[in-house]
Design a protein around this motif. Structure first.
Motif, PDB file in Angstrom:
ATOM      1  N   GLN A 109      45.171   0.834 -80.251  1.00  0.00           N
ATOM      2  CA  GLN A 109      45.578   0.686 -81.538  1.00  0.00           C
ATOM      3  C   GLN A 109      46.428  -0.456 -81.496  1.00  0.00           C
ATOM      4  O   GLN A 109      46.299  -1.338 -82.337  1.00  0.00           O
ATOM      5  CB  GLN A 109      46.142   1.738 -82.132  1.00  0.00           C
ATOM      6  CG  GLN A 109      45.488   2.540 -83.165  1.00  0.00           C
ATOM      7  CD  GLN A 109      46.175   3.532 -84.131  1.00  0.00           C
ATOM      8  OE1 GLN A 109      47.159   4.065 -83.591  1.00  0.00           O
ATOM      9  NE2 GLN A 109      45.799   3.489 -85.355  1.00  0.00           N
ATOM     10  N   ALA A 140      44.724  -3.645 -80.842  1.00  0.00           N
ATOM     11  CA  ALA A 140      44.069  -4.200 -82.196  1.00  0.00           C
ATOM     12  C   ALA A 140      44.931  -4.690 -83.054  1.00  0.00           C
ATOM     13  O   ALA A 140      44.824  -5.893 -83.648  1.00  0.00           O
ATOM     14  CB  ALA A 140      43.471  -3.072 -82.772  1.00  0.00           C
ATOM     15  N   PHE A 141      46.221  -4.272 -82.961  1.00  0.00           N
ATOM     16  CA  PHE A 141      47.397  -4.788 -83.947  1.00  0.00           C
ATOM     17  C   PHE A 141      47.672  -5.989 -83.482  1.00  0.00           C
ATOM     18  O   PHE A 141      47.693  -6.883 -84.245  1.00  0.00           O
ATOM     19  CB  PHE A 141      48.615  -3.789 -83.876  1.00  0.00           C
ATOM     20  CG  PHE A 141      49.774  -4.230 -84.667  1.00  0.00           C
ATOM     21  CD1 PHE A 141      49.802  -4.361 -86.014  1.00  0.00           C
ATOM     22  CD2 PHE A 141      51.061  -4.333 -83.965  1.00  0.00           C
ATOM     23  CE1 PHE A 141      50.645  -4.891 -86.779  1.00  0.00           C
ATOM     24  CE2 PHE A 141      52.079  -4.983 -84.863  1.00  0.00           C
ATOM     25  CZ  PHE A 141      51.855  -5.252 -86.011  1.00  0.00           C
ATOM     26  N   ASP A 142      47.905  -6.125 -82.274  1.00  0.00           N
ATOM     27  CA  ASP A 142      48.403  -7.454 -81.609  1.00  0.00           C
ATOM     28  C   ASP A 142      47.291  -8.744 -81.858  1.00  0.00           C
ATOM     29  O   ASP A 142      47.746  -9.661 -82.173  1.00  0.00           O
ATOM     30  CB  ASP A 142      48.501  -7.345 -80.131  1.00  0.00           C
ATOM     31  CG  ASP A 142      50.027  -6.659 -80.042  1.00  0.00           C
ATOM     32  OD1 ASP A 142      50.602  -6.344 -80.736  1.00  0.00           O
ATOM     33  OD2 ASP A 142      50.044  -5.919 -78.703  1.00  0.00           O
ATOM     34  N   TYR A 196      45.221  -8.616 -84.365  1.00  0.00           N
ATOM     35  CA  TYR A 196      45.347  -9.075 -85.701  1.00  0.00           C
ATOM     36  C   TYR A 196      46.568  -9.863 -86.036  1.00  0.00           C
ATOM     37  O   TYR A 196      46.428 -10.875 -86.770  1.00  0.00           O
ATOM     38  CB  TYR A 196      45.647  -7.508 -86.649  1.00  0.00           C
ATOM     39  CG  TYR A 196      45.992  -7.745 -87.963  1.00  0.00           C
ATOM     40  CD1 TYR A 196      45.167  -8.022 -88.849  1.00  0.00           C
ATOM     41  CD2 TYR A 196      47.261  -7.581 -88.336  1.00  0.00           C
ATOM     42  CE1 TYR A 196      45.667  -8.210 -90.130  1.00  0.00           C
ATOM     43  CE2 TYR A 196      47.646  -7.509 -89.536  1.00  0.00           C
ATOM     44  CZ  TYR A 196      47.174  -8.463 -90.473  1.00  0.00           C
ATOM     45  OH  TYR A 196      47.543  -8.440 -91.837  1.00  0.00           O
ATOM     46  N   ARG A 197      47.607  -9.667 -85.510  1.00  0.00           N
ATOM     47  CA  ARG A 197      48.743 -10.465 -85.361  1.00  0.00           C
ATOM     48  C   ARG A 197      48.339 -11.971 -85.125  1.00  0.00           C
ATOM     49  O   ARG A 197      48.862 -12.820 -85.761  1.00  0.00           O
ATOM     50  CB  ARG A 197      49.941 -10.004 -85.028  1.00  0.00           C
ATOM     51  CG  ARG A 197      50.730  -8.707 -85.764  1.00  0.00           C
ATOM     52  CD  ARG A 197      51.650  -8.020 -84.763  1.00  0.00           C
ATOM     53  NE  ARG A 197      52.747  -8.847 -84.432  1.00  0.00           N
ATOM     54  CZ  ARG A 197      54.236  -8.789 -84.849  1.00  0.00           C
ATOM     55  NH1 ARG A 197      54.299  -7.668 -85.554  1.00  0.00           N
ATOM     56  NH2 ARG A 197      55.012  -9.537 -84.243  1.00  0.00           N
ATOM     57  N   ARG A 224      45.355 -13.463 -84.793  1.00  0.00           N
ATOM     58  CA  ARG A 224      44.308 -14.013 -85.826  1.00  0.00           C
ATOM     59  C   ARG A 224      45.196 -14.489 -86.920  1.00  0.00           C
ATOM     60  O   ARG A 224      44.935 -15.507 -87.488  1.00  0.00           O
ATOM     61  CB  ARG A 224      43.373 -13.128 -86.091  1.00  0.00           C
ATOM     62  CG  ARG A 224      42.239 -12.760 -84.859  1.00  0.00           C
ATOM     63  CD  ARG A 224      41.185 -11.956 -85.547  1.00  0.00           C
ATOM     64  NE  ARG A 224      41.278 -10.868 -86.329  1.00  0.00           N
ATOM     65  CZ  ARG A 224      41.554  -9.734 -85.718  1.00  0.00           C
ATOM     66  NH1 ARG A 224      41.467  -9.524 -84.367  1.00  0.00           N
ATOM     67  NH2 ARG A 224      41.891  -8.660 -86.409  1.00  0.00           N
ATOM     68  N   ARG A 225      46.056 -13.583 -87.411  1.00  0.00           N
ATOM     69  CA  ARG A 225      46.627 -14.057 -88.691  1.00  0.00           C
ATOM     70  C   ARG A 225      47.864 -15.180 -88.481  1.00  0.00           C
ATOM     71  O   ARG A 225      47.562 -16.062 -89.317  1.00  0.00           O
ATOM     72  CB  ARG A 225      47.737 -13.008 -89.276  1.00  0.00           C
ATOM     73  CG  ARG A 225      48.261 -13.022 -90.604  1.00  0.00           C
ATOM     74  CD  ARG A 225      49.313 -11.854 -90.974  1.00  0.00           C
ATOM     75  NE  ARG A 225      50.150 -11.972 -89.935  1.00  0.00           N
ATOM     76  CZ  ARG A 225      51.117 -11.113 -89.914  1.00  0.00           C
ATOM     77  NH1 ARG A 225      50.933  -9.900 -90.800  1.00  0.00           N
ATOM     78  NH2 ARG A 225      52.351 -11.068 -88.967  1.00  0.00           N
ATOM     79  N   THR A 246      55.193 -12.936 -84.446  1.00  0.00           N
ATOM     80  CA  THR A 246      53.824 -12.612 -83.956  1.00  0.00           C
ATOM     81  C   THR A 246      54.192 -12.249 -82.526  1.00  0.00           C
ATOM     82  O   THR A 246      53.481 -11.291 -82.040  1.00  0.00           O
ATOM     83  CB  THR A 246      52.895 -13.807 -84.098  1.00  0.00           C
ATOM     84  OG1 THR A 246      52.834 -14.174 -85.527  1.00  0.00           O
ATOM     85  CG2 THR A 246      51.755 -13.432 -83.610  1.00  0.00           C
ATOM     86  N   TRP A 249      50.909  -1.426 -90.455  1.00  0.00           N
ATOM     87  CA  TRP A 249      49.534  -1.683 -90.198  1.00  0.00           C
ATOM     88  C   TRP A 249      48.707  -0.669 -89.922  1.00  0.00           C
ATOM     89  O   TRP A 249      47.663  -0.288 -90.438  1.00  0.00           O
ATOM     90  CB  TRP A 249      49.602  -2.887 -89.191  1.00  0.00           C
ATOM     91  CG  TRP A 249      48.269  -3.171 -88.731  1.00  0.00           C
ATOM     92  CD1 TRP A 249      47.309  -4.316 -89.325  1.00  0.00           C
ATOM     93  CD2 TRP A 249      47.358  -2.537 -87.608  1.00  0.00           C
ATOM     94  NE1 TRP A 249      46.185  -4.069 -88.460  1.00  0.00           N
ATOM     95  CE2 TRP A 249      46.105  -3.178 -87.517  1.00  0.00           C
ATOM     96  CE3 TRP A 249      47.504  -1.362 -86.710  1.00  0.00           C
ATOM     97  CZ2 TRP A 249      45.034  -2.782 -86.638  1.00  0.00           C
ATOM     98  CZ3 TRP A 249      46.437  -1.082 -85.926  1.00  0.00           C
ATOM     99  CH2 TRP A 249      45.387  -1.852 -85.871  1.00  0.00           C
ATOM    100  N   HIS A 300      45.409   0.795 -92.179  1.00  0.00           N
ATOM    101  CA  HIS A 300      44.179   0.856 -91.230  1.00  0.00           C
ATOM    102  C   HIS A 300      43.828   2.225 -91.693  1.00  0.00           C
ATOM    103  O   HIS A 300      42.582   2.215 -91.819  1.00  0.00           O
ATOM    104  CB  HIS A 300      44.582   0.576 -89.838  1.00  0.00           C
ATOM    105  CG  HIS A 300      43.345   0.628 -88.859  1.00  0.00           C
ATOM    106  ND1 HIS A 300      42.547  -0.591 -89.131  1.00  0.00           N
ATOM    107  CD2 HIS A 300      42.698   1.207 -88.058  1.00  0.00           C
ATOM    108  CE1 HIS A 300      41.486  -0.398 -88.269  1.00  0.00           C
ATOM    109  NE2 HIS A 300      41.812   0.629 -87.497  1.00  0.00           N
TER     110      HIS A 300
END
Length: 167
Positions: free
Chosen positions: A71, A74-76, A78-79, A81-82, A129, A144, A148
């Motif tokens: 998880q 995935a969060f890292d 996401y950050r 990509r953002r 980030t 997040w 999610h």
């Protein structure tokens, strides 16, 4: 402890034992592709006088920890990509103003102020980030994670509902 002490006087804390065994297993399994079967783990646990129930609980805890690690990965991701999206927007926005300055013949002096003014939020975004520890990171991760889970629950409910409606 010194290396010349007799074997009978050696004693280790639980943490020391864990670290020594971890190093020994890592040395024995030089090949990262080496895997242990559950039966082999049971045998090792039996030799260490670890009950099967304790082993089962430890395995369950390990599975939970691995889920949390996934998880966080995935969060890292996401950050990052953002951040990449925001950095792209920043580059396009400022590139436009630099191009306008160059076309009008004034150099890039006017767009430099816009570049610096917009660069401040990007700098903060870089900091947020890539700051992977601390309270702010944990708060962002928890938020997040909740979002999610909510999306996952809604998706599951809608999928069940749509399956029920299909003939």
């Amino acid at each position: 402890m010194t290396t010349f002490e007799p074997k009978s006087l050696r004693s280790y804390s639980q943490d020391d034992v864990q670290q020594i065994l971890q190093l020994a297993i890592a040395r024995q399994a030089d090949d990262k592709d080496t895997e242990f079967s559950y039966e082999q783990i049971l045998e090792i646990a039996a030799e260490l006088e670890i009950s099967p129930d304790s082993l089962k609980l430890a395995e369950r805890d390990w599975v939970v920890q691995q889920g949390q690690v996934q998880q966080r990965k995935a969060f890292d991701a996401y950050r990052i990509r953002r951040f990449q999206k925001r950095l792209g927007n920043y580059a396009i926005f400022n590139g436009f103003f630099i191009l306008v300055d160059l076309i009008t013949g004034g150099g890039i002096s006017g767009s430099l102020y816009i570049l610096l003014f917009c660069g401040l939020p990007v700098g903060f975004d870089v900091w947020n980030t890539f700051q992977l520890k601390g309270e702010e990171y944990e708060v962002a991760f928890q938020k997040w994670s909740r979002n999610h889970q909510i999306k996952k629950t809604i998706s599951t409910v809608l999928n069940k509902w749509f399956k029920a409606l299909q003939p």
